[in-house]
Every structure is written in structure tokens, then in C-alpha cells.
Design an enzyme around this catalytic site. Structure first.
Site, PDB file in Angstrom:
ATOM      1  N   ASN A  78       7.428 -26.863  33.821  1.00  0.00           N
ATOM      2  CA  ASN A  78       7.672 -27.715  34.973  1.00  0.00           C
ATOM      3  C   ASN A  78       6.220 -28.352  35.058  1.00  0.00           C
ATOM      4  OD1 ASN A  78       7.709 -28.862  37.584  1.00  0.00           O
ATOM      5  ND2 ASN A  78       7.670 -26.807  38.708  1.00  0.00           N
TER       6      ASN A  78
ATOM      7  N   ARG B  11      12.184 -28.414  34.246  1.00  0.00           N
ATOM      8  CA  ARG B  11      12.326 -28.973  35.487  1.00  0.00           C
ATOM      9  C   ARG B  11      12.235 -30.781  35.312  1.00  0.00           C
ATOM     10  NH1 ARG B  11       9.129 -28.568  41.203  1.00  0.00           N
ATOM     11  NH2 ARG B  11      10.587 -29.650  42.326  1.00  0.00           N
TER      12      ARG B  11
ATOM     13  N   HIS C 138      14.266 -31.649  45.814  1.00  0.00           N
ATOM     14  CA  HIS C 138      13.982 -30.241  45.868  1.00  0.00           C
ATOM     15  C   HIS C 138      15.530 -29.225  45.578  1.00  0.00           C
ATOM     16  CE1 HIS C 138      10.525 -31.354  48.690  1.00  0.00           C
ATOM     17  NE2 HIS C 138      10.182 -30.798  47.672  1.00  0.00           N
TER      18      HIS C 138
ATOM     19  N   ARG D 191       2.227 -37.888  51.951  1.00  0.00           N
ATOM     20  CA  ARG D 191       3.327 -38.753  52.287  1.00  0.00           C
ATOM     21  C   ARG D 191       3.682 -39.177  53.731  1.00  0.00           C
ATOM     22  NH1 ARG D 191       7.015 -35.961  47.913  1.00  0.00           N
ATOM     23  NH2 ARG D 191       5.169 -34.987  47.466  1.00  0.00           N
TER      24      ARG D 191
ATOM     25  N   GLU E  26      12.122 -21.727  42.430  1.00  0.00           N
ATOM     26  CA  GLU E  26      12.781 -22.825  41.284  1.00  0.00           C
ATOM     27  C   GLU E  26      12.834 -22.497  39.953  1.00  0.00           C
ATOM     28  OE1 GLU E  26      10.013 -24.787  43.753  1.00  0.00           O
ATOM     29  OE2 GLU E  26      11.355 -26.675  43.843  1.00  0.00           O
TER      30      GLU E  26
END
Ligand code: AMP
Length: 391
Positions: A9, A94, A182, A239, A377
Site C-alpha cells: 500500500n 492497493r 475507501h 481536507r 483493508e
């Protein structure tokens, strides 16, 4: 000899990795997890075993690990010494953006790499790092099969209406769509929900430094708060989340911000950090007495609560609410604040179970059940890689 799958990842300055041992009956056990952080600045490697015990913690000079390829060389060197009795059968990556066409994981071939290069402008801050890791791995081990798992894939089955913006339709055809992210986390959560819950209408709150919500009905993504990029939707660590596009025009035309300044503002200086002026870390804000720390928390909870209403409307109701990721898994306080705003939906919150860190944090007769479930994940990527390679 035991067989294993490597999961990679890659972020902008980090390369995370996990090794999963392939056990009988298709089961997977995470045996090693680690990451190279600070690539190009202050690189160091941290590795833990499956029980969370530290193997190593090494620091290097900046020039020794200046890019992802060098980071990967250090990781594979380390794995060669550690995996003596295990054989790597495949690598799962990923990949943040799969563009309009990829709605499932796929085996990486030279033709796929060309398509992924074409998609890169859709995710210029993420995909280049993911592809750098794939290329570095191809160089390290050219015959090892590699699989791309996309964060957008889980959402591609949404109805067209959920993927639209109100722009002229040609833009949609040219890829300006709501993609959502996600997805690997949502897919994992959907896979571990009790069977009777997973067949219903579920809202999952993946709230960490990046944050989004997803409406999942009968295991399928129906709507989500992130859209064309990972900037949309909820307030995040740095963000802003949803913003009137007129603000962008104003900042460009009237305030004279350059594109780079605007990008930094939107990705790095806003969110919890920008509102509080203190930190992007929810822990720091929860510990602070500053009024602006409180304001940032209040706005975060307000945005999540409003979007829960929006996603419930998209599914015609909700049967379960799930909290996951850094804040969702670790902050009883934020879970409680959000649940208190969701009583109108039928949430009857169990404060004691929440404080105790239980998986089910609603009362027995709550119409909407509430859960706290850790996401994984990496395991989702390992499962996809195993399935796709027929292992
Ligand atoms: P993630 O991106 O999922 O790894 O989440 C990282 C974020 O989770 C951190 O930036 C923190 O803001 C938040 N976090 C982690 N632990 C806690 C905690 N105990 N309480 C509140 N927030 C936390």
C-alpha cells in the site's frame, strides 16, 4: 513450506506492507506488517510480527531511500531473511483509483499498466505512488503475479443517478463522475457484519484522517460521500470536505491563489487542522480547551450527522450504523456525539457498551443497531489476491 501473499500500500512518502500466510481452507493469517515512512526525507523502516511485537526499527540517510523502488528493495531484502520457510505466491496492491471501467480487482499485465497510466490524471496525488510500487515490484520479481485492488471498485455498481454530477452529460461520459473511495474498507466491513445485518440497509462511517460514509444495501454500495476525488463529503484531518464550487472560483479570481496554493489549501491546510488552527489529530482536539478545537469537533460531528440523514434517504431508511477507522474505532466520545444526533433515525445508544469498546454499542431494542468494527483493508486485498490467483 508455507505459502504467503505480500500486500503493498504505497502513499506519497510511505510504503506499507503486510505478509499473509495461506492456511488450509483458504484462510489467511497476517504474519508480518510494516512500513517504510519518510521516503525522500527521513526514511525509516518499522516491522512488527502478527502479534504486534516489534521486529526492527531502522533509520537511514535520506539518499539511501529516496524513492519507492529503493524502499521496496529494503523491504524485499528484509523479507528474504524473514520468510525463509515461506514462499511468496503473489502480490496484492492497493490502487486508489480504477477509473470508470474497473469494478473488480484484476491481474496486472503490461496492457493493464497502460490503462492505469491513462487513469492517473483522475488521481494525480495517489495513483502515481501506487504504480511506482507495482513497477518496482515488477523489476524486483518479474515472474511474481501482481494484482491491483481498487478503492473505487466497490462503488462502481451504484446506479447511474448516484454517480452523476449536474454538469452537461458529456462530462460524465469523459469520466467526470462520482467514484467514491475507501471501497476496500467498506467491502471488508460488509464481509464481517453479522449475516442478518449485512442483508439490510447499513451506513458505514469510515472516519480516520480521511473520512467518508457509505450506504450499503444487501452488500452493495448505493451511495457514498466522497466523489470525483477524496476531497468531497465530510470534514477530514486536513481536507475541507464538501465545498460550494463558487468558493474555488472566488479564491482563484478574487484572491489570486495559484493552482498549487489552492491544492495545498484543499488537501493540506483545511479540515480539523484549518478550523481549529491547532491540529489535524482528533485526540489533540478532544484534549484541548481552546474554543476553536471545540468548533472543529462540532462541525465534524454536524457534517457526519447530516450526511447520515442523506444516505438514509438514499436507501429509504437504515437498519444499522457502523463506525470504523482511526476515529471510529478509537474514540468513544465522537461515536457518542454522532449517535446522539441520530436518535431521530431510531438509534438507541448504549453508552456503557460504547465506553467498554464492545462491538455492538446500541441497546437490545434499538431499531437501528450500532456497531464498532475494526477495518482491515490489507486483509481484503490479500483475499482478492488469493481468489484471483486461484490460491
Ligand atoms: P486513520 O487514518 O484511519 O489511521 O486514522 C488516523 C486518525 O485517527 C488520527 O489522525 C487521529 O485523529 C484519529 N485517532 C486515533 N486514535 C484516536 C483516539 N483514541 N481518539 C480520537 N481520535 C483518534
Amino acid at each position: 513450506m508455507e505459502n504467503a501473499i505480500l500486500v503493498l500500500n504505497a502513499g506519497s512518502s510511505s510504503l506499507k506492507f503486510s505478509v499473509f500466510n495461506l492456511l488450509s481452507e483458504g484462510r489467511l493469517r497476517q504474519s508480518i506488517t510494516g512500513q517504510v515512512e519518510g521516503i525522500g526525507t527521513a526514511p525509516h523502516l518499522k516491522v512488527k510480527d502478527g502479534n504486534g511485537q516489534n521486529f526492527i526499527d531502522v533509520h537511514w540517510q535520506t539518499t539511501e531511500v529516496a524513492n519507492h523502488a529503493q524502499a521496496l528493495q529494503h523491504i524485499t531484502h528484509f523479507l528474504h531473511t524473514k520468510l525463509q520457510h515461506r514462499q511468496l505466491l503473489g502480490v496484492g496492491h492497493r490502487v486508489v483509483h480504477g477509473g470508470p471501467d474497473y469494478s473488480a480487482p484484476l491481474l496486472i499485465t503490461p496492457a493493464v499498466m497502460i490503462k492505469l497510466d491513462i487513469i492517473t490524471p483522475l488521481a494525480p496525488l495517489h495513483n502515481p505512488h501506487n504504480l511506482a510500487a507495482i513497477r518496482a515490484m515488477m523489476q524486483e520479481s518479474p515472474v511474481l503475479p501482481q494484482v491491483a485492488c481498487f478503492d473505487t471498485a466497490f462503488h462502481r455498481q451504484q446506479d447511474t443517478v448516484a454517480k452523476l454530477f449536474g454538469l452537461p452529460y458529456e462530462y460524465y461520459e469523459h469520466g467526470v463522475q462520482r467514484y467514491g473511495f475507501h471501497g476496500l474498507s467498506y467491502e471488508y466491513i460488509a464481509s464481517v457484519l453479522p449475516a442478518e445485518i449485512s442483508m439490510g440497509r447499513v451506513i458505514v462511517a469510515h472516519i480516520g484522517s480521511g473520512a467518508s460514509l457509505c450506504a450499503i444495501h444487501k452488500g452493495r454500495s448505493v451511495a457514498t460521500t466522497m466523489s470525483f476525488t477524496a476531497l468531497d463529503g465530510l470534514l477530514m484531518g486536513t481536507r475541507a470536505g464538501s465545498l460550494d464550487p463558487g468558493v474555488i472560483l472566488y479564491l482563484l479570481q478574487q484572491q489570486g491563489l495559484s493552482l498549487k496554493q489552492l491544492e495545498d489549501l484543499l488537501y493540506k491546510q483545511s479540515g480539523l487542522l484549518g478550523l481549529s488552527g491547532i491540529s489535524n489529530d482528533m485526540r489533540v482536539l478532544l484534549d484541548s480547551d481552546e474554543p476553536r478545537a471545540r468548533l472543529a469537533i462540532d462541525y465534524f460531528v454536524y457534517r457526519v450527522s447530516r450526511e447520515i440523514g442523506s444516505l438514509a434517504a438514499a436507501m429509504g431508511g437504515v437498519d444499522a450504523l457502523v463506525f470504523t477507522a482511526g476515529i471510529g474505532e478509537n474514540s468513544p466520545q465522537i461515536r457518542q456525539l454522532i449517535c446522539e444526533q441520530a436518535t431521530w433515525l431510531g438509534v438507541d445508544f448504549d453508552a456503557a457498551a460504547n465506553q467498554a469498546g464492545a462491538a455492538c454499542i446500541s441497546r437490545a431494542d434499538s431499531r437501528v443497531t450500532v456497531w464498532m468494527l475494526p477495518t482491515n483493508e490489507e486483509l481484503m486485498i490479500a483475499r482478492h489476491t488469493r481468489t484471483l490467483l486461484g490460491l
